[in-house]
Scaffold this active site. Structure first.
Site, PDB file in Angstrom:
ATOM      1  N   LYS A  31       0.817  -1.219   0.000  1.00  0.00           N
ATOM      2  CA  LYS A  31       0.000   0.000   0.000  1.00  0.00           C
ATOM      3  C   LYS A  31       0.847   1.263   0.000  1.00  0.00           C
ATOM      4  O   LYS A  31       0.567   2.209  -0.738  1.00  0.00           O
ATOM      5  CB  LYS A  31      -0.946   0.003   1.212  1.00  0.00           C
ATOM      6  CG  LYS A  31      -1.981  -1.100   1.203  1.00  0.00           C
ATOM      7  CD  LYS A  31      -2.972  -0.950   2.342  1.00  0.00           C
ATOM      8  CE  LYS A  31      -2.327  -1.088   3.705  1.00  0.00           C
ATOM      9  NZ  LYS A  31      -1.698  -2.412   3.928  1.00  0.00           N
ATOM     10  N   ARG A  42      14.029  -7.981  12.005  1.00  0.00           N
ATOM     11  CA  ARG A  42      13.243  -7.319  13.043  1.00  0.00           C
ATOM     12  C   ARG A  42      12.151  -8.263  13.553  1.00  0.00           C
ATOM     13  O   ARG A  42      11.662  -9.116  12.809  1.00  0.00           O
ATOM     14  CB  ARG A  42      12.574  -6.050  12.498  1.00  0.00           C
ATOM     15  CG  ARG A  42      13.519  -4.979  11.990  1.00  0.00           C
ATOM     16  CD  ARG A  42      12.743  -3.738  11.568  1.00  0.00           C
ATOM     17  NE  ARG A  42      11.585  -4.110  10.766  1.00  0.00           N
ATOM     18  CZ  ARG A  42      10.452  -3.399  10.701  1.00  0.00           C
ATOM     19  NH1 ARG A  42      10.326  -2.295  11.398  1.00  0.00           N
ATOM     20  NH2 ARG A  42       9.456  -3.789   9.936  1.00  0.00           N
ATOM     21  N   ARG A  81      -9.021   2.179   9.338  1.00  0.00           N
ATOM     22  CA  ARG A  81      -8.583   0.808   9.610  1.00  0.00           C
ATOM     23  C   ARG A  81      -9.721  -0.076  10.102  1.00  0.00           C
ATOM     24  O   ARG A  81      -9.573  -1.295  10.157  1.00  0.00           O
ATOM     25  CB  ARG A  81      -7.461   0.804  10.656  1.00  0.00           C
ATOM     26  CG  ARG A  81      -6.142   1.352  10.162  1.00  0.00           C
ATOM     27  CD  ARG A  81      -5.053   1.200  11.193  1.00  0.00           C
ATOM     28  NE  ARG A  81      -3.800   1.786  10.759  1.00  0.00           N
ATOM     29  CZ  ARG A  81      -2.885   1.184  10.012  1.00  0.00           C
ATOM     30  NH1 ARG A  81      -3.109  -0.061   9.613  1.00  0.00           N
ATOM     31  NH2 ARG A  81      -1.783   1.791   9.657  1.00  0.00           N
ATOM     32  N   ARG A 135      -0.364 -10.361  12.791  1.00  0.00           N
ATOM     33  CA  ARG A 135      -0.824  -9.127  12.143  1.00  0.00           C
ATOM     34  C   ARG A 135      -1.906  -9.419  11.113  1.00  0.00           C
ATOM     35  O   ARG A 135      -2.852  -8.644  10.948  1.00  0.00           O
ATOM     36  CB  ARG A 135       0.356  -8.420  11.470  1.00  0.00           C
ATOM     37  CG  ARG A 135       1.358  -7.815  12.448  1.00  0.00           C
ATOM     38  CD  ARG A 135       2.590  -7.298  11.737  1.00  0.00           C
ATOM     39  NE  ARG A 135       2.272  -6.201  10.829  1.00  0.00           N
ATOM     40  CZ  ARG A 135       3.116  -5.743   9.898  1.00  0.00           C
ATOM     41  NH1 ARG A 135       4.299  -6.321   9.731  1.00  0.00           N
ATOM     42  NH2 ARG A 135       2.770  -4.742   9.127  1.00  0.00           N
ATOM     43  N   ARG A 143      12.665  -9.806   4.798  1.00  0.00           N
ATOM     44  CA  ARG A 143      13.353  -8.533   5.029  1.00  0.00           C
ATOM     45  C   ARG A 143      14.506  -8.698   6.019  1.00  0.00           C
ATOM     46  O   ARG A 143      14.389  -9.416   7.002  1.00  0.00           O
ATOM     47  CB  ARG A 143      12.374  -7.494   5.584  1.00  0.00           C
ATOM     48  CG  ARG A 143      11.332  -7.000   4.596  1.00  0.00           C
ATOM     49  CD  ARG A 143      10.391  -6.054   5.303  1.00  0.00           C
ATOM     50  NE  ARG A 143       9.408  -5.469   4.400  1.00  0.00           N
ATOM     51  CZ  ARG A 143       8.412  -4.688   4.793  1.00  0.00           C
ATOM     52  NH1 ARG A 143       8.273  -4.401   6.084  1.00  0.00           N
ATOM     53  NH2 ARG A 143       7.566  -4.195   3.922  1.00  0.00           N
TER      54      ARG A 143
END
Length: 214
Positions: free
Chosen positions: A10, A157, A85, A168, A124
Site C-alpha cells: 500500500k 526485526r 482501519r 498481524r 526482510r
C-alpha cells in the site's frame, strides 16, 4: 483510498498513484509524526497513548485526519493510505466527508494471499548500521549477513518474523478486512491483483482509476 493486508504494498503504491494523480498521499503515520513533532494538542495526546504502548483512540485519529484534509493541498483531492482501519472509522470518515461536501470516489483493494505476505515480509533484513532494508529473495546484499552499503550486520526485526506477521494478518482479518464489505456495499470498491512487479501493480491501479473516471 487503498486497503489491503500488511505487505500488500500500500505505501509503495500510494506514492506512485498519488504522484500520477498530483494529489497528496495522506497516511495516519505521517499525520501522527507531524502532530507529535509540532507538539499540537492532538499530537501530545496521541504521544501519551503511544508512549504507554496503548492504541490511539479513534476520536484522536479522526480529528487528526479531519485537520489534515482541511489543509489547502487536499482541496482538489487526496489519496488515503492506512485510514480508515476499522468500520467505525470508515463511518466517521463518511460523515466527515459528507459534512464538507466531499466524496470518496474509489477504494482500491490490493489483493494478495497470506503466503505471499509472509514471503515478502519475513524475507526482510535490516542493517544495524545504516538502517537500509534488504530482502533475501528480491533485493539481497551480495555479502550474506552484511550490508553492501555500509558493511553493517543485517538482522531480522521482530515485526518481520513469520509468527508476528501471522498475528498481524489475524488482526487485519478481524479489524480491517470488513472494510471490503462496507465499501463494496456502497459500490465504491475495486479489487486489483497486487502480485508481480511493482510497476505492473501500479499500471493495474491506474487503469482501474481511468475506467472509473471514464
Amino acid at each position: 483510498m487503498l486497503v489491503g493486508p500488511p505487505g500488500a504494498g500500500k505505501g509503495t503504491q500510494a506514492e506512485f498513484i498519488a504522484s500520477h494523480l498530483s494529489v497528496p498521499k495522506i497516511s495516519t503515520g505521517d499525520i501522527f509524526r507531524a502532530n507529535v513533532s509540532q507538539g499540537t494538542p492532538l499530537g501530545l495526546e496521541a504521544k501519551r497513548y503511544m508512549d504507554s504502548g496503548g492504541l490511539v483512540p479513534d476520536e484522536v485519529t479522526i480529528n487528526m485526519v479531519r485537520g489534515r484534509l482541511a489543509e489547502p493541498d487536499a482541496a482538489d483531492g487526496f489519496l488515503l493510505d492506512g485510514f480508515p482501519r476499522t468500520v467505525p472509522q470508515a463511518v466517521a470518515l463518511d460523515k466527515m466527508l459528507a459534512d464538507t461536501g466531499a466524496n470518496l470516489d474509489l477504494v482500491l483493494e490490493l489483493i494478495v494471499d497470506n503466503d505471499e505476505v509472509i514471503r515478502r515480509l519475513s524475507g526482510r533484513r535490516t542493517c544495524h548500521g545504516c538502517g537500509k532494508i534488504w530482502h533475501i529473495e528480491f533485493d539481497a546484499s551480495s555479502r550474506e549477513g552484511l550490508c553492501d552499503r555500509c558493511g553493517g550486520e543485517l538482522y531480522q526485526r521482530d515485526d518481520d518474523k513469520a509468527e508476528t506477521i501471522a498475528e498481524r494478518l489475524k488482526v487485519y482479518a478481524r479489524d480491517t478486512a470488513p472494510l471490503v464489505d462496507h465499501y463494496g456495499a456502497q459500490g465504491r470498491l475495486v479489487g486489483i491483483d497486487a502480485t508481480g512487479p511493482v510497476e505492473d501493480v501500479t499500471e493495474r491501479a491506474i487503469n482501474e482509476l481511468r475506467s472509473f473516471s471514464a
